[in-house]
Design a protein around this motif. Sequence first.
Motif, PDB file in Angstrom:
ATOM      1  N   SER A  37       0.393  -1.204   0.013  1.00  0.00           N
ATOM      2  CA  SER A  37      -0.351  -0.191  -0.124  1.00  0.00           C
ATOM      3  C   SER A  37       0.980   1.408  -0.176  1.00  0.00           C
ATOM      4  O   SER A  37       0.294   2.114  -0.521  1.00  0.00           O
ATOM      5  N   TYR A  61      -0.349   7.671   3.432  1.00  0.00           N
ATOM      6  CA  TYR A  61       0.641   7.325   4.601  1.00  0.00           C
ATOM      7  C   TYR A  61      -0.395   7.279   6.294  1.00  0.00           C
ATOM      8  O   TYR A  61      -0.058   5.551   6.481  1.00  0.00           O
ATOM      9  N   THR A  64      -3.240   4.519   6.095  1.00  0.00           N
ATOM     10  CA  THR A  64      -2.672   3.264   5.487  1.00  0.00           C
ATOM     11  C   THR A  64      -1.880   3.071   6.508  1.00  0.00           C
ATOM     12  O   THR A  64      -2.560   1.116   6.786  1.00  0.00           O
ATOM     13  N   TYR A 115      -6.589   6.265  -2.436  1.00  0.00           N
ATOM     14  CA  TYR A 115      -6.773   5.775  -1.214  1.00  0.00           C
ATOM     15  C   TYR A 115      -7.734   4.255  -0.974  1.00  0.00           C
ATOM     16  O   TYR A 115      -7.283   3.229  -0.795  1.00  0.00           O
ATOM     17  N   PRO A 119      -5.047   1.481  -0.441  1.00  0.00           N
ATOM     18  CA  PRO A 119      -4.796   0.526   0.222  1.00  0.00           C
ATOM     19  C   PRO A 119      -5.774  -0.241   0.895  1.00  0.00           C
ATOM     20  O   PRO A 119      -6.260  -0.743   1.693  1.00  0.00           O
ATOM     21  N   ASP A 123      -6.398  -4.070   1.903  1.00  0.00           N
ATOM     22  CA  ASP A 123      -7.075  -4.244   3.009  1.00  0.00           C
ATOM     23  C   ASP A 123      -7.791  -5.955   3.002  1.00  0.00           C
ATOM     24  O   ASP A 123      -7.663  -6.513   3.551  1.00  0.00           O
TER      25      ASP A 123
END
Length: 262
Positions: A37, A61, A64, A115, A119, A123
Amino acid sequence: MKNFVTRSITAVVGVILLYFIIKNSGIYLSTAILFMSIVGIYEIKNCFKNINININAYLLYIFTVFLFLIRSVPKFEVMASFEYVFILIIMLISFVLDLDINRNMDDSVYTVFSYIYIPVIFDLLYKMNNIYLVLVFIMAFATDTFAYLVGITMGRHKLIPSISPKKSVEGAIGGVVGAVILGCTWLNYNDFKLDILTVIFLIFTSISSQLGDLIASKIKRVAGIKDYGNIFPGHGGVLDRFDSILDVTVIIFLFSKVMEVL
């Protein structure tokens, strides 16, 4: 020849590492998702810069890492129900920052997209059991492999030459057929009941794998780059290697949830 050897070595090492991560799961899988990610965000940030889009990578970041903590630290599990609220928070923060410093509002839209695209979708891999997790990689890699093999041997009609000149209609069909066969074989091996709904999902999954590859190629072509990165020798960056997997992950996750209901 040198590039072929490099690609082959990287692929072998990658498969071994993937086997280890899936087998041990837990913190190993969670850390791998965090790594992919973070690198993926970095790659897409640099890509978008070429078309004058500046996403708020630092904001991504931070959130994440929040996702990583929710997956990995028991004390943070209580935040799991708020996981997708992060998207709204990122959108609000990004838009407020853009208003404050008079940036292009498109940057906020691309920030939220990045996003969700990287990530959040990565996920989902952590939310599947190993049968579906392995199925993700079987469908993505099998589609790519069979599409390539059928394409170079039987390809006559170009698929979308303006985006990917080497892809053919025959290759696309071959990719779907090969992936569905291997997908069914894997599910049958794990005593999974095969029916028409399963086959339809697998067909759609293989198609989505190819669409993911084409979308990533389109973004690269618009941005004027060959690869997103070079972290995987001979294969490019995280988004070069996992572009189709991102789309496949969404479909297989949906498939797993449908199977829980039925």
